[in-house]
Design a protein around this motif. Sequence first.
Motif, mmCIF file in Angstrom:
data_model
loop_
_atom_site.group_PDB
_atom_site.id
_atom_site.type_symbol
_atom_site.label_atom_id
_atom_site.label_comp_id
_atom_site.label_asym_id
_atom_site.label_seq_id
_atom_site.Cartn_x
_atom_site.Cartn_y
_atom_site.Cartn_z
ATOM 1 N N MET A 31 -8.913 1.908 4.045
ATOM 2 C CA MET A 31 -7.503 2.157 4.383
ATOM 3 C C MET A 31 -7.239 3.655 4.550
ATOM 4 S SD MET A 31 -5.695 -0.599 4.733
ATOM 5 C CE MET A 31 -4.054 0.080 4.588
ATOM 6 N N SER A 32 -7.715 4.467 3.602
ATOM 7 C CA SER A 32 -7.426 5.903 3.708
ATOM 8 C C SER A 32 -8.150 6.528 4.895
ATOM 9 C CB SER A 32 -7.767 6.640 2.415
ATOM 10 O OG SER A 32 -9.138 6.555 2.128
ATOM 11 N N GLU A 33 -9.401 6.115 5.146
ATOM 12 C CA GLU A 33 -10.106 6.655 6.312
ATOM 13 C C GLU A 33 -9.320 6.346 7.586
ATOM 14 O OE1 GLU A 33 -14.820 6.411 5.127
ATOM 15 O OE2 GLU A 33 -13.775 4.539 5.581
ATOM 16 N N HIS A 34 -8.834 5.145 7.679
ATOM 17 C CA HIS A 34 -8.067 4.732 8.863
ATOM 18 C C HIS A 34 -6.802 5.572 9.040
ATOM 19 C CE1 HIS A 34 -5.849 2.356 11.710
ATOM 20 N NE2 HIS A 34 -4.953 2.033 10.802
ATOM 21 N N MET A 35 -6.009 5.684 7.988
ATOM 22 C CA MET A 35 -4.744 6.401 8.114
ATOM 23 C C MET A 35 -4.964 7.900 8.310
ATOM 24 S SD MET A 35 -2.036 4.114 5.894
ATOM 25 C CE MET A 35 -2.655 4.406 4.277
ATOM 26 N N ALA A 55 1.755 8.735 11.820
ATOM 27 C CA ALA A 55 0.385 8.247 11.986
ATOM 28 C C ALA A 55 -0.306 8.124 10.628
ATOM 29 C CB ALA A 55 -0.397 9.172 12.915
ATOM 30 N N LEU A 56 -0.056 9.066 9.746
ATOM 31 C CA LEU A 56 -0.646 9.048 8.414
ATOM 32 C C LEU A 56 -0.102 7.892 7.580
ATOM 33 C CD1 LEU A 56 -2.405 10.444 6.216
ATOM 34 C CD2 LEU A 56 -0.369 11.814 5.667
ATOM 35 N N LEU A 57 1.180 7.613 7.690
ATOM 36 C CA LEU A 57 1.840 6.649 6.808
ATOM 37 C C LEU A 57 2.069 5.278 7.434
ATOM 38 C CD1 LEU A 57 4.528 9.038 5.269
ATOM 39 C CD2 LEU A 57 2.301 8.392 4.305
ATOM 40 N N HIS A 58 1.602 5.056 8.663
ATOM 41 C CA HIS A 58 1.967 3.829 9.372
ATOM 42 C C HIS A 58 1.594 2.551 8.634
ATOM 43 C CE1 HIS A 58 -2.228 3.936 10.780
ATOM 44 N NE2 HIS A 58 -2.079 2.644 11.017
ATOM 45 N N ASP A 59 0.548 2.560 7.830
ATOM 46 C CA ASP A 59 0.130 1.355 7.107
ATOM 47 C C ASP A 59 0.480 1.385 5.622
ATOM 48 O OD1 ASP A 59 -0.837 -0.321 9.098
ATOM 49 O OD2 ASP A 59 -2.895 0.380 8.940
ATOM 50 N N ILE A 60 1.395 2.249 5.215
ATOM 51 C CA ILE A 60 1.777 2.346 3.809
ATOM 52 C C ILE A 60 2.331 1.015 3.296
ATOM 53 C CG2 ILE A 60 4.151 3.176 4.162
ATOM 54 C CD1 ILE A 60 1.698 4.555 1.523
ATOM 55 N N GLY A 61 2.800 0.179 4.185
ATOM 56 C CA GLY A 61 3.316 -1.134 3.795
ATOM 57 C C GLY A 61 2.295 -2.034 3.138
ATOM 58 N N HIS A 62 1.019 -1.745 3.330
ATOM 59 C CA HIS A 62 -0.009 -2.516 2.631
ATOM 60 C C HIS A 62 -0.014 -2.208 1.139
ATOM 61 C CE1 HIS A 62 -1.715 -4.363 6.152
ATOM 62 N NE2 HIS A 62 -1.916 -3.193 6.727
ATOM 63 N N TYR A 63 0.656 -1.138 0.743
ATOM 64 C CA TYR A 63 0.717 -0.731 -0.660
ATOM 65 C C TYR A 63 2.106 -0.899 -1.261
ATOM 66 C CZ TYR A 63 -3.631 1.754 0.500
ATOM 67 O OH TYR A 63 -4.888 2.093 0.909
ATOM 68 N N THR A 64 2.962 -1.685 -0.657
ATOM 69 C CA THR A 64 4.342 -1.727 -1.141
ATOM 70 C C THR A 64 4.465 -2.244 -2.567
ATOM 71 O OG1 THR A 64 4.663 -3.829 -0.019
ATOM 72 C CG2 THR A 64 5.475 -1.837 1.093
ATOM 73 N N SER A 65 3.480 -2.945 -3.069
ATOM 74 C CA SER A 65 3.548 -3.374 -4.464
ATOM 75 C C SER A 65 3.653 -2.172 -5.395
ATOM 76 C CB SER A 65 2.326 -4.212 -4.834
ATOM 77 O OG SER A 65 1.145 -3.432 -4.703
ATOM 78 N N GLU A 66 3.192 -1.019 -4.931
ATOM 79 C CA GLU A 66 3.272 0.210 -5.718
ATOM 80 C C GLU A 66 4.720 0.696 -5.874
ATOM 81 O OE1 GLU A 66 0.830 1.964 -7.172
ATOM 82 O OE2 GLU A 66 -0.885 0.856 -6.389
ATOM 83 N N PHE A 67 5.578 0.295 -4.965
ATOM 84 C CA PHE A 67 6.955 0.774 -4.964
ATOM 85 C C PHE A 67 7.890 -0.147 -5.749
ATOM 86 C CE2 PHE A 67 4.958 2.822 -1.432
ATOM 87 C CZ PHE A 67 5.569 4.062 -1.336
#
Length: 187
Positions: A31-35, A55-67
């Motif tokens: 995930m981090s390599e991709h973003m 571009a860096l944060l576009h997939d942050i939604g995969h981590y929404t459980s963190e929020f």
Amino acid sequence: MTLDRSNIVEFIADIFERRGAESYLGEAVSMSEHMLQGAVLAEKEGAPEELVAAALLHDIGHYTSEFGPMSLGDARDNLHEEAGAHVLEPFFPPVITECVRLHVPAKRYLCATNADYFDRLSEASKHTLMLQGGPMSAEEVKAFEAHPYWREAVKVRIWDDEGKTPGVVTPEFRHYVPLLERVVAGT
């Protein structure tokens, strides 16, 4: 922890550091390599800081459980684009949150408007495209093009698709902390 503009960037950096090495949905990169690759591609094109951040944060939604708890409903598609935009909206400018929200519709748009685009998608992206509704209809294309940030979202989508190459050397997430702090402070 109560999130606010003073700590959101550090909170996201912590997520990247703890969870960034996780698998990226069947892709050959984490995930981090991709973003991070998406952000580097945006920088190489001379994109404004807001688009580098998107571009860096576009997939942050995969981590929404963190929020904290989310209630986006159960669906086969995890709606990570909506979840990501939702968690970023209180802190980041609309161009960033809308690019996050629209990066999946942008894939559907490009598949509907560019005959060669589908063939360039990874197998994982082709699979998720079908879960996300497939190529847009003519009516959906028209509605997408009416959105004020549709062009920016298409750029982020292209960087998203190109940011899946194993072995690409990128800066660490911390390299982008000052940029993210600037865009948060500018809202």
